[in-house]
Design a protein around this motif. Structure first.
Motif, PDB file in Angstrom:
ATOM      1  N   LEU A  66      -4.634   9.447  10.480  1.00 29.99           N
ATOM      2  CA  LEU A  66      -5.891   9.568   9.745  1.00 29.99           C
ATOM      3  C   LEU A  66      -5.810   8.812   8.423  1.00 29.99           C
ATOM      4  CD1 LEU A  66      -8.708  10.805   9.431  1.00 29.99           C
ATOM      5  CD2 LEU A  66      -7.621  12.840   8.462  1.00 29.99           C
ATOM      6  N   ILE A  67      -4.684   8.929   7.724  1.00 28.98           N
ATOM      7  CA  ILE A  67      -4.506   8.199   6.461  1.00 28.98           C
ATOM      8  C   ILE A  67      -4.511   6.697   6.705  1.00 28.98           C
ATOM      9  CG2 ILE A  67      -2.892   7.757   4.574  1.00 28.98           C
ATOM     10  CD1 ILE A  67      -2.041  10.689   4.771  1.00 28.98           C
ATOM     11  N   ASP A  68      -3.878   6.248   7.808  1.00 31.36           N
ATOM     12  CA  ASP A  68      -3.880   4.816   8.137  1.00 31.36           C
ATOM     13  C   ASP A  68      -5.293   4.310   8.373  1.00 31.36           C
ATOM     14  OD1 ASP A  68      -1.146   4.506   7.896  1.00 31.36           O
ATOM     15  OD2 ASP A  68      -0.760   4.948  10.015  1.00 31.36           O
ATOM     16  N   ARG A  69      -6.110   5.119   9.036  1.00 29.97           N
ATOM     17  CA  ARG A  69      -7.502   4.702   9.281  1.00 29.97           C
ATOM     18  C   ARG A  69      -8.290   4.634   7.975  1.00 29.97           C
ATOM     19  NH1 ARG A  69     -10.482   7.723  14.089  1.00 29.97           N
ATOM     20  NH2 ARG A  69     -12.010   6.188  13.372  1.00 29.97           N
ATOM     21  N   LEU A  70      -8.005   5.555   7.046  1.00 29.07           N
ATOM     22  CA  LEU A  70      -8.724   5.560   5.779  1.00 29.07           C
ATOM     23  C   LEU A  70      -8.295   4.420   4.864  1.00 29.07           C
ATOM     24  CD1 LEU A  70      -8.741   9.384   4.959  1.00 29.07           C
ATOM     25  CD2 LEU A  70     -10.634   8.001   5.818  1.00 29.07           C
ATOM     26  N   THR A  71      -7.056   3.935   5.024  1.00 26.58           N
ATOM     27  CA  THR A  71      -6.559   2.877   4.148  1.00 26.58           C
ATOM     28  C   THR A  71      -6.690   1.496   4.759  1.00 26.58           C
ATOM     29  OG1 THR A  71      -4.319   3.203   5.040  1.00 26.58           O
ATOM     30  CG2 THR A  71      -4.898   4.407   3.047  1.00 26.58           C
ATOM     31  N   LYS A  72      -7.208   1.387   5.953  1.00 29.52           N
ATOM     32  CA  LYS A  72      -7.328   0.098   6.626  1.00 29.52           C
ATOM     33  C   LYS A  72      -8.709  -0.479   6.402  1.00 29.52           C
ATOM     34  CE  LYS A  72      -6.891  -2.151  11.138  1.00 29.52           C
ATOM     35  NZ  LYS A  72      -6.649  -1.948  12.593  1.00 29.52           N
ATOM     36  N   ALA A  73      -8.750  -1.736   5.919  1.00 29.79           N
ATOM     37  CA  ALA A  73     -10.019  -2.428   5.732  1.00 29.79           C
ATOM     38  C   ALA A  73     -10.514  -2.942   7.078  1.00 29.79           C
ATOM     39  CB  ALA A  73      -9.869  -3.585   4.744  1.00 29.79           C
ATOM     40  N   ARG A 102      -7.090  -4.843  -3.066  1.00 24.34           N
ATOM     41  CA  ARG A 102      -7.570  -3.619  -2.436  1.00 24.34           C
ATOM     42  C   ARG A 102      -6.596  -3.137  -1.369  1.00 24.34           C
ATOM     43  NH1 ARG A 102     -13.826  -5.583  -1.566  1.00 24.34           N
ATOM     44  NH2 ARG A 102     -14.637  -4.979  -3.625  1.00 24.34           N
ATOM     45  N   ALA A 103      -6.077  -4.076  -0.571  1.00 24.78           N
ATOM     46  CA  ALA A 103      -5.152  -3.697   0.499  1.00 24.78           C
ATOM     47  C   ALA A 103      -3.894  -3.067  -0.075  1.00 24.78           C
ATOM     48  CB  ALA A 103      -4.815  -4.916   1.345  1.00 24.78           C
ATOM     49  N   GLN A 104      -3.347  -3.660  -1.139  1.00 27.17           N
ATOM     50  CA  GLN A 104      -2.132  -3.114  -1.729  1.00 27.17           C
ATOM     51  C   GLN A 104      -2.398  -1.762  -2.381  1.00 27.17           C
ATOM     52  OE1 GLN A 104      -0.330  -5.194  -5.073  1.00 27.17           O
ATOM     53  NE2 GLN A 104       1.684  -4.847  -4.186  1.00 27.17           N
ATOM     54  N   ARG A 105      -3.534  -1.647  -3.048  1.00 26.94           N
ATOM     55  CA  ARG A 105      -3.860  -0.377  -3.689  1.00 26.94           C
ATOM     56  C   ARG A 105      -4.029   0.724  -2.650  1.00 26.94           C
ATOM     57  NH1 ARG A 105      -9.468   1.171  -6.695  1.00 26.94           N
ATOM     58  NH2 ARG A 105      -8.763   3.032  -7.786  1.00 26.94           N
ATOM     59  N   ALA A 106      -4.762   0.417  -1.556  1.00 27.83           N
ATOM     60  CA  ALA A 106      -4.966   1.406  -0.500  1.00 27.83           C
ATOM     61  C   ALA A 106      -3.648   1.758   0.174  1.00 27.83           C
ATOM     62  CB  ALA A 106      -5.966   0.867   0.526  1.00 27.83           C
ATOM     63  N   LYS A 107      -2.782   0.746   0.397  1.00 26.78           N
ATOM     64  CA  LYS A 107      -1.494   0.997   1.039  1.00 26.78           C
ATOM     65  C   LYS A 107      -0.617   1.886   0.178  1.00 26.78           C
ATOM     66  CE  LYS A 107       2.524  -1.411   2.953  1.00 26.78           C
ATOM     67  NZ  LYS A 107       3.137  -2.736   3.201  1.00 26.78           N
ATOM     68  N   THR A 108      -0.616   1.644  -1.125  1.00 29.90           N
ATOM     69  CA  THR A 108       0.232   2.430  -2.015  1.00 29.90           C
ATOM     70  C   THR A 108      -0.263   3.872  -2.108  1.00 29.90           C
ATOM     71  OG1 THR A 108       0.664   0.433  -3.302  1.00 29.90           O
ATOM     72  CG2 THR A 108       1.221   2.534  -4.319  1.00 29.90           C
ATOM     73  N   ILE A 109      -1.571   4.042  -2.288  1.00 31.82           N
ATOM     74  CA  ILE A 109      -2.119   5.398  -2.347  1.00 31.82           C
ATOM     75  C   ILE A 109      -1.901   6.109  -1.020  1.00 31.82           C
ATOM     76  CG2 ILE A 109      -4.218   6.751  -2.658  1.00 31.82           C
ATOM     77  CD1 ILE A 109      -5.243   4.619  -4.527  1.00 31.82           C
ATOM     78  N   GLY A 165       2.539   5.594 -12.210  1.00 29.71           N
ATOM     79  CA  GLY A 165       2.074   4.681 -11.172  1.00 29.71           C
ATOM     80  C   GLY A 165       0.936   5.268 -10.361  1.00 29.71           C
ATOM     81  N   VAL A 166       1.011   6.554 -10.075  1.00 27.41           N
ATOM     82  CA  VAL A 166      -0.060   7.213  -9.308  1.00 27.41           C
ATOM     83  C   VAL A 166      -1.369   7.181 -10.083  1.00 27.41           C
ATOM     84  CG1 VAL A 166      -0.857   9.418  -8.392  1.00 27.41           C
ATOM     85  CG2 VAL A 166       1.504   8.687  -7.991  1.00 27.41           C
ATOM     86  N   PHE A 167      -1.344   7.566 -11.365  1.00 31.20           N
ATOM     87  CA  PHE A 167      -2.571   7.569 -12.161  1.00 31.20           C
ATOM     88  C   PHE A 167      -3.092   6.149 -12.371  1.00 31.20           C
ATOM     89  CE2 PHE A 167      -1.061  11.821 -13.495  1.00 31.20           C
ATOM     90  CZ  PHE A 167      -2.224  12.529 -13.255  1.00 31.20           C
ATOM     91  N   MET A 168      -2.184   5.192 -12.530  1.00 32.57           N
ATOM     92  CA  MET A 168      -2.606   3.809 -12.688  1.00 32.57           C
ATOM     93  C   MET A 168      -3.330   3.316 -11.441  1.00 32.57           C
ATOM     94  SD  MET A 168      -1.629   0.543 -11.664  1.00 32.57           S
ATOM     95  CE  MET A 168       0.083   0.778 -11.237  1.00 32.57           C
ATOM     96  N   MET A 169      -2.822   3.693 -10.261  1.00 32.50           N
ATOM     97  CA  MET A 169      -3.462   3.308  -9.016  1.00 32.50           C
ATOM     98  C   MET A 169      -4.830   3.975  -8.867  1.00 32.50           C
ATOM     99  SD  MET A 169      -1.932   1.215  -6.908  1.00 32.50           S
ATOM    100  CE  MET A 169      -0.338   0.409  -6.749  1.00 32.50           C
TER     101      MET A 169
END
Length: 326
Positions: A66-73, A102-109, A165-169
Motif C-alpha cells: 500500500l505504501i509503494d502504491r502511495l509513493t509511486k508516481a 518528488r520521486a526521492q521525497r516520496a521514496k524517503t517518506i 531529516g523527517v521534518f525537512m522532508m
C-alpha cells in the motif's frame, strides 16, 4: 472396549484439563500420557506462534504494498498520492528535476513509513508470542524502556539527524536541484537523505551535511529569484545618462531570447545604490527571474551594460594606485 479399559482411560484423562481438547485428542491418537499432557506445548503453542508470525508477515506485506502504491508516481509529472496532502515548495520551472525530487521525497517518506510499520507489526507480534509462552510482559516492557533510554542517550546525534531529516522532508524545505546555503556549505543539492544531505558547490566539491547540524537554510530555488546587478561609474559621469542607458539595455536584453525565457517581470532600475571613494557611484538594476536563473541573467546584463557604457563614453570609476606611480 472393555469396562476395565474404559475405566483406565477415564482415570488417565483426568490429568487433562476439562477444556483441553488437544490433550484428549493426542491421548486418543497415541495412548501416551506424556504426549497428551505435553500437547499444549508441543502442538498448540507452536501452532499459535506460527499463526501469529504468518498474520504479522501478511499485514506487513500488505502495508508495504500500500505504501509503494502511495509513493509511486503514475507518470506525466503527477504528484505521488502520499505527497498530495503535504506542502510542496518546489518550483514548477525545475522541469525534469522536479520529477526526480518528488520521486526521492516520496521514496524517503515511504521508507520511513515502512520502517515504522515493520517495528509496530513485529513488535506487537513479539509481545503476543511472549504472552503465548506465559512470559510476564511487565518486566520486559520496563527493560525495553530502560534500554531505549540508554540507546537514545548513546545515539542522540543519530536520532537528532533522523528527526531533522523527517521534518525537512515533510515540510519540503529543500530538495534535489535546489541551490541552498546551509551556513558552512552552499551549492546545488544532489541527494537528500534522512541523516545526510549531499551538496556540490560551484568548485565541484561535494559536501555531506548532517541534517541535525543545519540550523538555517537559505533556498535560492523556491518561487522566484531576483537578479541584482550593480554597475559602477566614475564621479565625472552623467548619472542621468547612465541610468537611461541601463534602462534601455536592460529592457532590450530581457525582451530577447534566451534571457527572456528566464525573466518574469520587466527590469527595475533603482538608480544610485551607494557612493564610495573606492568604487565611485554604484547604480543598481534588478530583474525578477525564474528560480535558479538569476546568475545567468546577471552575467548577461553586466556584459551588455558595460558594452553600452563604452559606446556611450560613460566614464568608469578610477582605481587609484593601480597601474600608476604616485
Amino acid at each position: 472396549m472393555t469396562p476395565l479399559v474404559l475405566g483406565q482411560l477415564n482415570v488417565e484423562l483426568t490429568d487433562c484439563a476439562d477444556t483441553d481438547d488437544w490433550c484428549k485428542s493426542v491421548y486418543e491418537l497415541t495412548r501416551n500420557q506424556w504426549l497428551a499432557s505435553s500437547a499444549n506445548w508441543l502442538i498448540a503453542k507452536p501452532l499459535s506462534i506460527l499463526l501469529i508470525l504468518v498474520i504479522a508477515i501478511i499485514i506487513r506485506l500488505v502495508a508495504r504494498r500500500l505504501i509503494d502504491r502511495l509513493t509511486k508516481a503514475n507518470g506525466g509529472g503527477r504528484i505521488p498520492a502520499l505527497l498530495r496532502p503535504l506542502k510542496e515548495r518546489a518550483p514548477q520551472a525545475l522541469g525534469s528535476i522536479l520529477s526526480e525530487r518528488r520521486a526521492q521525497r516520496a521514496k524517503t517518506i515511504g521508507s520511513v513509513f515502512k520502517s515504522i510499520t515493520s517495528v509496530i507489526v513485529f513488535g506487537t507480534a513479539f509481545m503476543m508470542i511472549l504472552a503465548e509462552l506465559g512470559v510476564n510482559l511487565a518486566p520486559v516492557l520496563a527493560s525495553a524502556g530502560i534500554l531505549g533510554v540508554a540507546i537514545g542517550f548513546g545515539a542522540q546525534n543519530v536520532v537528532k539527524d533522523f528527526l531533522s531529516g523527517v521534518f525537512m522532508m515533510l515540510e519540503d524545505q529543500y530538495g534535489v536541484g535546489d541551490v541552498v546555503d546551509v551556513g558552512e556549505a552552499s551549492g546545488t543539492v544532489e541527494a537528500v537523505g534522512l541523516r545526510i544531505t549531499t551538496m556540490r558547490d560551484v568548485n565541484g566539491t561535494v559536501w555531506y551535511v548532517r541534517n541535525g547540524e543545519i540550523l538555517r537554510v537559505g533556498n535560492s530555488s523556491q518561487g522566484f529569484a531576483v537578479a541584482v546587478v550593480d554597475v559602477p561609474i566614475g564621479y565625472g559621469a552623467d548619472v542621468e545618462q547612465a541610468t537611461e542607458v541601463i534602462d534601455r539595455v536592460a529592457t532590450q536584453v530581457t525582451d530577447n531570447e534566451p534571457v527572456s525565457d528566464d525573466v518574469l517581470e520587466p527590469p527595475d532600475v533603482l538608480g544610485v545604490e551607494r557612493v564610495s571613494a573606492a568604487e565611485g557611484i554604484m547604480l543598481r538594476v534588478t530583474v525578477k527571474t525564474r528560480p535558479g536563473r538569476q546568475w545567468a541573467v546577471q552575467r548577461s546584463l553586466r556584459a551588455h551594460i558595460m558594452g553600452a557604457f563604452e559606446e556611450a563614453g560613460i566614464q568608469g570609476p578610477v582605481v587609484r594606485g593601480f597601474g600608476t606611480s604616485e
